[in-house]
Design a protein around this motif. Structure first.
Motif, PDB file in Angstrom:
ATOM      1  N   ILE A  68       0.814  -1.213   0.000  1.00 40.30           N
ATOM      2  CA  ILE A  68       0.000   0.000   0.000  1.00 40.30           C
ATOM      3  C   ILE A  68       0.847   1.262   0.000  1.00 40.30           C
ATOM      4  O   ILE A  68       0.333   2.360   0.205  1.00 40.30           O
ATOM      5  CB  ILE A  68      -0.967   0.017   1.214  1.00 40.30           C
ATOM      6  CG1 ILE A  68      -0.201  -0.096   2.528  1.00 40.30           C
ATOM      7  CG2 ILE A  68      -1.987  -1.092   1.093  1.00 40.30           C
ATOM      8  CD1 ILE A  68      -1.100  -0.139   3.753  1.00 40.30           C
ATOM      9  N   ARG A  69       2.127   1.101  -0.268  1.00 42.00           N
ATOM     10  CA  ARG A  69       2.956   2.298  -0.442  1.00 42.00           C
ATOM     11  C   ARG A  69       2.538   3.029  -1.717  1.00 42.00           C
ATOM     12  O   ARG A  69       2.179   2.394  -2.713  1.00 42.00           O
ATOM     13  CB  ARG A  69       4.432   1.921  -0.545  1.00 42.00           C
ATOM     14  CG  ARG A  69       5.059   1.474   0.753  1.00 42.00           C
ATOM     15  CD  ARG A  69       6.497   1.045   0.507  1.00 42.00           C
ATOM     16  NE  ARG A  69       7.148   0.605   1.729  1.00 42.00           N
ATOM     17  CZ  ARG A  69       8.339   0.010   1.754  1.00 42.00           C
ATOM     18  NH1 ARG A  69       8.997  -0.213   0.615  1.00 42.00           N
ATOM     19  NH2 ARG A  69       8.876  -0.361   2.892  1.00 42.00           N
ATOM     20  N   PRO A  70       2.615   4.345  -1.711  1.00 41.91           N
ATOM     21  CA  PRO A  70       2.226   5.091  -2.933  1.00 41.91           C
ATOM     22  C   PRO A  70       3.061   4.743  -4.146  1.00 41.91           C
ATOM     23  O   PRO A  70       2.567   4.761  -5.274  1.00 41.91           O
ATOM     24  CB  PRO A  70       2.413   6.556  -2.513  1.00 41.91           C
ATOM     25  CG  PRO A  70       2.344   6.554  -1.026  1.00 41.91           C
ATOM     26  CD  PRO A  70       2.912   5.242  -0.578  1.00 41.91           C
ATOM     27  N   GLU A  71       4.333   4.422  -3.923  1.00 44.75           N
ATOM     28  CA  GLU A  71       5.196   4.152  -5.074  1.00 44.75           C
ATOM     29  C   GLU A  71       5.055   2.732  -5.606  1.00 44.75           C
ATOM     30  O   GLU A  71       5.717   2.364  -6.583  1.00 44.75           O
ATOM     31  CB  GLU A  71       6.664   4.407  -4.705  1.00 44.75           C
ATOM     32  CG  GLU A  71       7.213   3.505  -3.631  1.00 44.75           C
ATOM     33  CD  GLU A  71       7.007   4.036  -2.226  1.00 44.75           C
ATOM     34  OE1 GLU A  71       7.654   3.525  -1.299  1.00 44.75           O
ATOM     35  OE2 GLU A  71       6.200   4.972  -2.067  1.00 44.75           O
ATOM     36  N   MET A  72       4.211   1.917  -4.982  1.00 43.78           N
ATOM     37  CA  MET A  72       4.079   0.524  -5.414  1.00 43.78           C
ATOM     38  C   MET A  72       3.489   0.441  -6.814  1.00 43.78           C
ATOM     39  O   MET A  72       3.904  -0.385  -7.630  1.00 43.78           O
ATOM     40  CB  MET A  72       3.184  -0.220  -4.420  1.00 43.78           C
ATOM     41  CG  MET A  72       3.187  -1.714  -4.616  1.00 43.78           C
ATOM     42  SD  MET A  72       4.820  -2.393  -4.326  1.00 43.78           S
ATOM     43  CE  MET A  72       4.843  -3.734  -5.487  1.00 43.78           C
ATOM     44  N   PHE A  73       2.498   1.270  -7.092  1.00 44.82           N
ATOM     45  CA  PHE A  73       1.874   1.305  -8.409  1.00 44.82           C
ATOM     46  C   PHE A  73       1.959   2.724  -8.947  1.00 44.82           C
ATOM     47  O   PHE A  73       2.048   3.677  -8.172  1.00 44.82           O
ATOM     48  CB  PHE A  73       0.408   0.869  -8.345  1.00 44.82           C
ATOM     49  CG  PHE A  73       0.193  -0.546  -7.874  1.00 44.82           C
ATOM     50  CD1 PHE A  73       0.599  -1.607  -8.663  1.00 44.82           C
ATOM     51  CD2 PHE A  73      -0.399  -0.813  -6.663  1.00 44.82           C
ATOM     52  CE1 PHE A  73       0.407  -2.908  -8.237  1.00 44.82           C
ATOM     53  CE2 PHE A  73      -0.587  -2.099  -6.228  1.00 44.82           C
ATOM     54  CZ  PHE A  73      -0.182  -3.164  -7.014  1.00 44.82           C
ATOM     55  N   PRO A  74       1.921   2.884 -10.263  1.00 45.25           N
ATOM     56  CA  PRO A  74       1.851   4.243 -10.820  1.00 45.25           C
ATOM     57  C   PRO A  74       0.644   5.004 -10.292  1.00 45.25           C
ATOM     58  O   PRO A  74      -0.341   4.408  -9.845  1.00 45.25           O
ATOM     59  CB  PRO A  74       1.752   4.002 -12.336  1.00 45.25           C
ATOM     60  CG  PRO A  74       2.395   2.679 -12.546  1.00 45.25           C
ATOM     61  CD  PRO A  74       2.071   1.861 -11.324  1.00 45.25           C
ATOM     62  N   LYS A  75       0.741   6.305 -10.357  1.00 45.53           N
ATOM     63  CA  LYS A  75      -0.273   7.159  -9.749  1.00 45.53           C
ATOM     64  C   LYS A  75      -1.664   6.934 -10.317  1.00 45.53           C
ATOM     65  O   LYS A  75      -2.672   7.052  -9.599  1.00 45.53           O
ATOM     66  CB  LYS A  75       0.143   8.630  -9.936  1.00 45.53           C
ATOM     67  CG  LYS A  75      -0.753   9.626  -9.231  1.00 45.53           C
ATOM     68  CD  LYS A  75      -0.249  11.041  -9.450  1.00 45.53           C
ATOM     69  CE  LYS A  75      -1.159  12.048  -8.768  1.00 45.53           C
ATOM     70  NZ  LYS A  75      -0.688  13.436  -9.015  1.00 45.53           N
ATOM     71  N   ASP A  76      -1.755   6.618 -11.601  1.00 43.45           N
ATOM     72  CA  ASP A  76      -3.072   6.513 -12.222  1.00 43.45           C
ATOM     73  C   ASP A  76      -3.637   5.092 -12.211  1.00 43.45           C
ATOM     74  O   ASP A  76      -4.649   4.829 -12.836  1.00 43.45           O
ATOM     75  CB  ASP A  76      -3.023   7.035 -13.662  1.00 43.45           C
ATOM     76  CG  ASP A  76      -1.943   6.352 -14.492  1.00 43.45           C
ATOM     77  OD1 ASP A  76      -1.186   5.549 -13.914  1.00 43.45           O
ATOM     78  OD2 ASP A  76      -1.860   6.626 -15.700  1.00 43.45           O
ATOM     79  N   TRP A  77      -3.026   4.180 -11.477  1.00 42.79           N
ATOM     80  CA  TRP A  77      -3.528   2.814 -11.378  1.00 42.79           C
ATOM     81  C   TRP A  77      -4.514   2.679 -10.222  1.00 42.79           C
ATOM     82  O   TRP A  77      -4.374   1.816  -9.359  1.00 42.79           O
ATOM     83  CB  TRP A  77      -2.385   1.832 -11.197  1.00 42.79           C
ATOM     84  CG  TRP A  77      -1.580   1.566 -12.424  1.00 42.79           C
ATOM     85  CD1 TRP A  77      -1.467   2.371 -13.515  1.00 42.79           C
ATOM     86  CD2 TRP A  77      -0.757   0.419 -12.674  1.00 42.79           C
ATOM     87  NE1 TRP A  77      -0.630   1.806 -14.440  1.00 42.79           N
ATOM     88  CE2 TRP A  77      -0.173   0.614 -13.952  1.00 42.79           C
ATOM     89  CE3 TRP A  77      -0.451  -0.720 -11.963  1.00 42.79           C
ATOM     90  CZ2 TRP A  77       0.694  -0.308 -14.515  1.00 42.79           C
ATOM     91  CZ3 TRP A  77       0.404  -1.641 -12.521  1.00 42.79           C
ATOM     92  CH2 TRP A  77       0.967  -1.450 -13.784  1.00 42.79           C
ATOM     93  N   THR A  78      -5.510   3.516 -10.167  1.00 48.85           N
ATOM     94  CA  THR A  78      -6.460   3.485  -9.056  1.00 48.85           C
ATOM     95  C   THR A  78      -7.220   2.171  -9.009  1.00 48.85           C
ATOM     96  O   THR A  78      -7.500   1.650  -7.910  1.00 48.85           O
ATOM     97  CB  THR A  78      -7.436   4.666  -9.177  1.00 48.85           C
ATOM     98  OG1 THR A  78      -6.685   5.881  -9.216  1.00 48.85           O
ATOM     99  CG2 THR A  78      -8.388   4.705  -8.005  1.00 48.85           C
TER     100      THR A  78
END
Length: 1634
Positions: A845-855
């Motif tokens: 659940i870190r922000p950098e785990m997925f790109p920003k737009d992969w909601t």
């Protein structure tokens, strides 16, 4: 969803019952504790009972059931409609933000989408056209989402994908491979594009003179596709080079000679000599072959986009591909001047008979013209052209190059001066060799000579081919160089004719393969005897194996369908399968014993096609015989696989040939599965595969290449048709898992492991038959994932591992979790697993785990995590509580829960309404679910809660700052519980208070919290002392109620200030709000909380704000606060903020120097001097004379600046902030603000209104009423105030320069005054001074100005009324003071311009003439006023003195003015003198010596003044026995004129030196009327003066007696003849006393 919390907490909680009930009627829930319900809702209530209280906790969750409405319209249209609504709001914001470019582009795209939507809704499109339109729509939707930073939308066939309908691994693939959208259009000027260092053609774009396409309707001429970019090309830097050339006249370029290599210099960054500018070229990288691109990007190809080919064959040769292109590069030339004084402008015209010559993009022509380099006899063009010449036209063709001089003056035809040519094919059939050719330039000046080519074709064309005896031509300097390159499937440059080159095997392997294929077909179609004779030698080795291995080459992959078609349609060897199986088994059986493995490896490489022949042969045989010999065939296949398993099971050394042979077979083995399925069942084939893979050796070295091949084999197996069948998957899964688990545990080949897992989990469903495998996989997966993530591997395996883990957990049911937890044999193993999985979840659940737009991916991840945590929390309660309590596991659990709630992707408040609705409908608010779980787990801790106090205060406080009411209602009571348990343990909750305050500051400074949160926390007032009676009742029974309320009040006040601080910090520029808010918070930490560290932090924050606003004086005062906390000691200080580790003495020294520097920049030098002295004392005490010297010099420089530099006196303004809309630290308070330099009231008021744009400026100065105080608005009341200096002794002392006094007038000011005039009683229209009263308001501040802020709050307000008489006295006093100051400045030459004095004199004299002073006489000197106000007698006398004093100050001021007035202002001066005489007459003052007769009788008493002087001399000498005092008395003594004496009297009242003024006045005033008193009465006074001073005590009694007699003698004439005016007498006595 409502979630009321109806209880606090106690030691332990027991879950008593779970209730489920349905709603039969709707309820709005508007009452207190109301839970909103609707018909059909299902409500779940979980009750917990506390053992030591009579109340329980009820958590209610409402599950709302909805009908699913499926729209009838196409899903793309639905998405388009929703997306356009979201874009509309954002599009308007783009306009507000002035982002014009994106605003207009988005507008065009929205219109285009609406047009496409209209086409779809009409329904008249064909299927192909509909697909094309949907592709257009989705491409533009994705482009807009990308530009607006919206979420990525995963799609399948243009429709949005429902994450619940596909596996997580499939979802991850979809979002991973969505290409970024780009616009494929190019709008520039005339261009030539190429890729340097790569063999590619050039692309031409021809534009007109306006810079637009020459054929705007043909957009394909503006776009090109560079095809056949190989992997070798992409492994290095790829550049697009654009050459811009102009057709027509062109200015001379200084770098033309470097034209051919300018791009090379720029790429090497040798570009300092070039004037670079930007050029927009849009690029997009497309993957796949040309046919695949045509299918995926139909729009691109329907426009007929040009294809820019590679200079040569591509990496993959397609069957039937034909090319015949000659590329020629015009390299350079060497020309003579041709009899001209300057170099030529050479242009080359290229002719290839009637063949077109061009590049891609523009159509070809009959001739080609090169560009021209200005005045260059050695031009270098490096210009490439393409000659697509048909094969049959090569023989006998040639290329001619004509050279012309292009004159810039002559407008006629370009002048021909030579030509070159080259043959395309030689007589022996060879074409022009590739490479550079030096051509001969033949002289020719007439175009007619070139019309018949037979004339020159017999001439030599290349210097390389000249015979040895032709040295004359070889020696010529003129030459022309070209480079040629031939790309042809028909022609050759080697020896023999074109027809023979076709069969050249080393150059055209594609045709060789076709020939060999036909040969194999002939052999296989022949009779069986021939086949049998060659079966062991000819067929497998020379034909089939060789051909198949050639097909494995990537260049010839596209010939495989030819072979497949032959086997399926033309192969007729029905009996071949028996011999093929025998041959293959023969080779496999000899693997172990053979010394040379090459021929065996060649056979095994062809395993796929051998099996194709075997299976097809058996099928043909079965078809012909009705299925005979089936058992025999199966036995042969089983024997073959037994041999294969035997040789695969052998363990060998890494470099062993057997190991390499095993790897060769495993590479081809998965391709056999599909062929076997044509005859055998899936279970039989799965058995073959399982036994074959299971025979592989288990223990191998990590470096062994066989390990990677095994994984590739597993990957191909998982991706095969065999694995997709559930029946066969159950058979294959154990062996696949065993091999996969081994690699994952040893952390080898994780990228391939991730691919395999992705493929496997995309097929897994909730199937109990594979439960055991799933459990084993989950254990190995979690272990590998945690290790791989902790080691920070590259993103590809990391992302795929994440998808695999999520897919696995998502498929696990309740039963799966139970068996998973039961699989752990010990508590330590379970503990390690829980710690591991919690760690993995925190990473996920870190922000950098997925790109920003992969909601979408983030939401799926969070849904899986919370589901898993709910299952695992039961295991945590059962196994690690009470006597088995494990702090580390519980801490990891709480930490994970807090991070989960605070992650940005779950903050629904920041989403758009439509997005928020979608998330809530699909997942609900997962934050509230996790918050309820935290609360439940906390209640189960019991006395173990003390282990988390105060450590969990900060994390739980962070959760409460989330703006979700239900979540806050759940979490806030935990703080009450913490306070309760801390009180039980230590008798107070100081730890809770300290941690709460520290964390609250850091969190709210990060932007968390809101106004609602302040109101919520204000009780633990809402959940503790507010609308929850049961909690309130419990707290009232607590012994710590008072301290608890005090803590909450303190926290609430802190929160108010922190919220104000955060809101102010959001503003862009530094203004008063930011500074005032920081000051308020700083003082709160110091006075109320006594938190020194936080206090110091905010000191430095305030200091930075002041520096940014250039408030250097305030910055110095701010830093002085920290300086005052330190002492001159050697105590070591830790590293803090920007300070290094140092001693306290060093830090205080640094602070002193910084503060002095800022005081200097703020022109507050007096304060800097004080610090310099303190620092100098320290240096002196340590004998640090070097620094002492520097400090004394710095102090001296500050003194110089005080005397030499001018300082502006700021104005001060009182500001009232009224209304509830102001921040807390300003609300309903009044401040005094120190204005900026040159800032007047109007400018200050405008600045305040800019800072508070919603404020209303009050137009009066009266105190507002309660209506204004309580208004939901902002009111500003601003007016100027006057400072009341504290240092009156400095201001009243004689001899102090104005530069010094000006500092004390406006510094260290605590009190300020504001006067409001008003009339009391009846107003006299003739003379308003009679009733003009003044309401004087005195404001006292909490701190003096200047200080740590430019404004301070008013602490005390005093209101007094000043009578008209007192007001008149003050007015005249102030005016006299102003006049004296201006006169002194003018005399001391401090005033550069005399205008201020002129204006002041004019204002006073003109006002007096027009009735100013006369009005005072009429008002206060009349008999009625004296009789009615007997108490004002002394004040009336004072007013008379001041009026008389003003008259004489004016008289002297006019004398000074006359001395300095410029010539052009003389008439004004004369007018002022005349008006002054009128003024004196109106006051009853007579002019002496010729101007008046009233004083003549007193002129006879001039002799008395010297006598009076002598009588006062003893007293002066006794009081100050100094020679200067004596000289001063002597200087005053000669004035015997009453007028002159009065002038001296007026001067002595001045704040300037009276002696200095008297000495300055005497020469002008006393020459005519006042004879000087000669000092000859003291013979040789200069020698006797010391003697007189030493003998003074002896003569003291005599001097005193003499003085009294002199005074009586001098005053006796005045008693006999009193003066005519009391005013005159008062002044006269004043003069005598002086």
């Amino acid at each position: 969803m409502g979630l009321p919390v109806e209880a606090g907490c106690d030691k332990a909680w027991t879950q008593t019952q779970n209730l489920s009930w349905h709603v039969l009627a709707s309820f709005r829930g508007t009452v207190q504790h109301g839970l909103p319900l609707e018909i059909g809702d299902t409500n779940y209530t979980v009750k917990y009972f506390g053992p030591n209280s009579n109340w329980d906790l009820s958590l209610s969750l409402t599950h709302r059931q909805f009908e699913t409405v499926i729209p009838t319209e196409d899903s793309v249209i639905t998405e388009m409609t929703s997306t356009l609504r979201d874009w509309g709001a954002m599009w308007k914001r783009l306009y507000v933000k002035n982002e014009g470019d994106l605003f207009h582009r988005l507008w065009h795209v929205m219109n285009e989408i609406l047009d496409l939507r209209r086409q779809v809704l009409v329904g008249h499109l064909t299927n192909d056209r509909m697909k094309d339109v949907k592709q257009h729509i989705t491409a533009r939707l994705d482009w807009g989402n990308e530009q607006l930073s919206l979420d990525l939308v995963p799609r399948r066939e243009f429709s949005m994908v429902d994450p619940d309908e596909i596996s997580v691994t499939e979802l991850f693939k979809l979002v991973s491979y969505i290409p970024k959208t780009r616009c494929n259009c190019l709008n520039t000027v005339l261009l030539l594009l190429c890729i340097p260092h790569s063999p590619f053609e050039r692309f031409f774009v021809r534009l007109n003179k306006n810079g637009v396409p020459k054929s705007p309707e043909k957009t394909e001429r503006q776009c090109t596709l560079f095809v056949d970019l190989g992997s070798s090309d992409l492994r290095k830097d790829v550049y697009i080079v654009v050459h811009i050339m102009r057709i027509g006249t062109f200015p001379v370029c200084t770098t033309e000679s470097e034209w051919y290599q300018i791009h090379e210099n720029i790429m090497r960054k040798v570009n300092s000599r070039y004037n670079l500018s930007g050029l927009a070229v849009s690029l997009q990288l497309l993957h796949g072959d040309i046919e695949q691109l045509r299918r995926e990007y139909m729009v691109l190809f329907t426009r007929g986009v040009s294809i820019t080919k590679k200079l040569g064959f591509s990496d993959i040769i397609m069957p039937g591909e034909m090319r015949n292109d000659l590329y020629m590069t015009l390299e350079k030339g060497e020309f003579d001047k041709g009899g001209k004084s300057v170099a030529r402008n050479v242009e080359i015209t290229v002719y290839v008979l009637d063949i077109e010559a061009a590049g891609s993009g523009e159509p070809g022509g009959d001739e080609y013209h090169s560009f021209v380099l200005y005045h260059n006899n050695s031009p270098r063009w490096a210009e490439q052209i393409k000659l697509p010449i048909p094969v049959d036209r090569f023989r006998g063709s040639h290329v001619r190059f004509e050279f012309r001089h292009c004159s810039t003056k002559d407008k006629g035809e370009k002048k021909l001066f030579g030509y070159s040519f080259v043959h395309l094919m030689q007589e022996d059939g060879r074409t022009l060799p590739d490479g550079t050719h030096e051509l001969i330039i033949h002289k020719c000046e007439e175009n007619a000579n070139l019309q018949d080519s037979s004339r020159y074709l017999k001439l030599p064309f290349s210097k390389a081919n000249l015979p040895g005896n032709n040295q004359a031509v070889k020696g010529t300097k003129e030459s022309f160089w070209i480079t040629s390159f031939l790309c042809s499937t028909k022609l050759t440059q080697n020896g023999k004719g074109g027809s023979q080159s076709i069969r050249a095997l080393d150059r055209h392997l594609s045709y060789t393969i076709v020939g060999l294929l036909q040969l194999s077909m002939d052999l296989l179609s022949s009779d069986r005897s021939l086949t049998s004779r060659y079966v062991t030698e000819l067929f497998p080795l020379f034909f089939q194996v060789h051909i198949i291995n050639l097909l494995q080459d990537s260049k010839f992959q596209h010939f495989k369908p030819v072979m497949d078609t032959y086997i399926e349609s033309h192969f007729a060897g029905a009996l071949s399968y028996r011999d093929l199986i025998k041959v293959l088994k023969w080779y496999v059986d000899r693997v172990i014993d053979a010394e040379h493995q090459d021929h065996i490896q060649q056979v095994l490489k062809a395993t796929e096609y051998i099996f194709k022949y075997i299976i097809q042969s058996r099928r043909l045989f079965a078809l012909a015989t009705g299925g005979q010999s089936e058992e025999e065939f199966r036995c042969c296949i089983h024997e073959l696989f037994m041999s294969i398993r035997f040789f695969l099971s052998q363990e060998n050394k890494i470099t062993s040939p057997v190991t390499q042979t095993q790897a060769v077979f495993l590479r081809t083995f998965p391709a056999v599965y599909g062929e076997l399925l044509k005859i055998f069942t899936v279970r039989e084939v799965a058995g073959f595969v399982r036994e074959t893979l299971g025979s592989l050796p288990a223990t191998t070295h990590a470096e062994c290449p066989l390990e990677a091949v095994k994984l590739h084999c597993i990957a191909k197996t998982v991706e095969s048709e065999l694995y997709t069948n559930p029946e066969s998957r159950c058979i294959l899964l154990p062996v696949v898992l065993r091999l996969l688990q081994t690699h994952m545990q040893e952390q080898r080949d994780l990228v391939m492991c991730a691919h395999i897992l992705t493929s496997m989990l995309s097929l897994i469903r909730k199937d109990d038959s594979i439960l055991k495998a799933v459990v084993l996989l989950s254990l190995s997966l979690s272990l590998s994932l945690s290790l791989s993530l902790s080691l920070s591997l590259f993103p590809p395996p990391q992302g795929e591992f994440v998808a695999c883990l999520l897919a696995l957990l998502r498929q696990m049911s309740d039963k799966h979790y139970q068996q998973l937890l039961q699989a752990f044999t010990s508590k330590d193993d379970l503990r390690d697993f829980l710690l591991q999985i919690f760690t993995v979840f925190r990473i996920l659940i870190r922000p950098e785990m997925f790109p920003k737009d992969w909601t979408v991916m983030r939401l799926v991840t969070n849904n899986v995590i919370i589901t898993t945590v709910l299952y695992l929390s039961d295991a945590l309660r059962k196994n690690f509580l009470n006597e088995k309590f494990d702090y580390k596991v519980w801490d990891s659990y709480f930490y994970l829960s807090v991070i989960f709630i605070n992650q940005p992707c779950l903050q629904l408040e920041s989403f758009s309404p439509s997005k928020r609705k979608r998330v809530l409908e699909k997942y609900g608010d997962m934050r509230v679910m996790m918050g309820c779980e935290i609360f439940s787990m906390w209640q189960n801790l019991g006395e173990h809660k003390l282990n988390f106090i105060p450590a969990m205060i900060g994390p739980f406080l962070e959760v409460t700052l989330v703006p979700q009411p239900d979540l806050r209602n759940v979490m806030i009571p935990i703080f009450h519980d913490m306070m309760d348990w801390e009180q039980r343990r230590s008798g107070n909750f100081k730890q809770v208070e300290a941690k709460l305050i520290d964390k609250l500051d850091s969190l709210m400074s990060e932007g968390k919290g809101d106004e609602t949160y302040r109101e919520l926390f204000n009780s633990i007032r809402i959940p503790l002392f507010g609308p929850y009676p049961s909690l309130l009742k419990k707290i009232e029974r607590e012994t710590w109620r008072e301290s608890g309320i005090s803590l909450i009040a303190t926290v609430t006040r802190l929160m108010e200030r922190l919220l104000d601080y955060r809101d102010c910090m959001k503003l862009g520029e530094v203004d008063g709000k930011k500074i005032g808010c920081t000051v308020s918070l700083l003082n709160f930490y110091k006075t109320e909380l006594n938190k020194e560290e936080m206090y110091i932090r905010y000191i430095h924050k305030l200091y930075e704000l002041h520096l940014k606003a250039q408030n250097y004086t305030e910055a110095s005062y701010t830093l002085l606060l920290y300086d005052e906390l330190l002492e001159w000691s050697d105590r070591p200080l830790r590293e803090f903020l920007n300070y290094p580790m140092q001693s306290e003495w060093q830090r205080k020294e640094y602070l002193h120097l910084t503060i002095v520097q800022n005081f200097d920049r703020g022109k507050c030098w007096e304060n800097g001097i004080i610090l310099c002295r303190e620092l100098a004392d320290q240096y002196e005490s340590y004998y640090d004379y070097r620094n002492l010297s520097k400090m004394r010099m710095m102090e001296a420089s500050l003194y110089d600046k005080i005397m030499d530099q001018q300082r502006l006196e700021p104005e001060f303004f009182r500001v009232g902030f009224y209304g509830k809309k102001f921040p807390f630290f300003l609300r309903n308070k009044e401040f005094v603000c120190r204005g900026h330099d040159y800032e007047r009231l109007e400018a200050f008021q405008q600045r305040m209104l800019n800072e508070f744009p919603h404020a209303i400026a009050m137009q009066h100065v009266n105190q507002p009423d309660q209506t204004i105080y309580q208004a939901e608005a902002q009111y500003l009341q601003i007016y100027a105030v006057s400072p009341i200096p504290e240092s009156q002794d400095v201001l009243q002392r004689d001899g102090v320069p104005d530069n010094i006094k000006s500092f004390y007038k406006v510094n260290h000011i605590w009190r300020f005054r504001y006067d409001r005039p008003f009339h009391k009683g009846t107003k006299d229209k003739e003379n308003e001074f009679k009733s003009l009263w003044v309401e004087r308001t005195t404001l006292t501040l909490v701190q003096s100005l200047p200080g740590i802020s430019r404004w301070f709050e008013v602490e005390k307000r005093e209101l007094v009324e000043v009578s008209p008489l007192e007001n008149a006295i003050e007015v005249i006093e102030n005016k006299n003071l102003q006049l004296r100051t201006l006169i002194a400045q003018c005399q001391s030459r401090q005033m550069q311009n005399i205008n201020p004095l002129t204006m002041c004199l004019n204002g006073v004299i003109d006002a007096a003439v027009n009735g100013g002073l006369a009005r005072y006489q009429e008002a206060f000197f009349v008999k009625d006023y004296v009789v009615n106000h007997p108490e004002d007698g002394e004040k009336i006398g004072r007013l008379r003195e001041l009026m008389f004093e003003q008259a004489h100050i004016l008289e002297y001021g006019l004398a000074v003015h006359e001395k300095f007035v410029p010539q052009d202002m003389r008439p004004l001066h004369k007018k002022l003198v005349d008006q002054f005489h009128v003024m004196k007459s109106s006051l009853g003052i007579q002019v002496s010596e010729g101007h008046s007769t009233g004083h003549k009788q007193y002129a006879n008493h001039r002799f008395l003044l010297p006598l009076l002087f002598l009588s006062l001399l003893p007293f002066a000498l006794l009081s100050n026995p100094h020679p200067r005092s004596f000289q001063r008395m002597c200087a005053l003594a000669p004035c015997t004129s009453p007028t002159a004496a009065r002038v001296v009297h007026a001067g002595t009242q001045s704040p300037t030196s009276s002696a200095q003024m008297a000495l300055a006045w005497w020469p002008d005033a006393g020459e005519k009327h006042c004879p000087r008193l000669s000092l000859s009465i003291f013979p040789s006074s200069s020698r006797l003066l010391p003697f007189l001073l030493l003998s003074l005590p002896l003569f003291t009694p005599f001097l005193i007696l003499f003085s009294f007699l002199s005074i009586f003698t001098s005053l006796f004439p005045f008693c006999l003849h009193p003066p005519p005016s009391p005013l005159y007498l008062t002044s006269w006595y004043g003069t005598i006393w002086e």
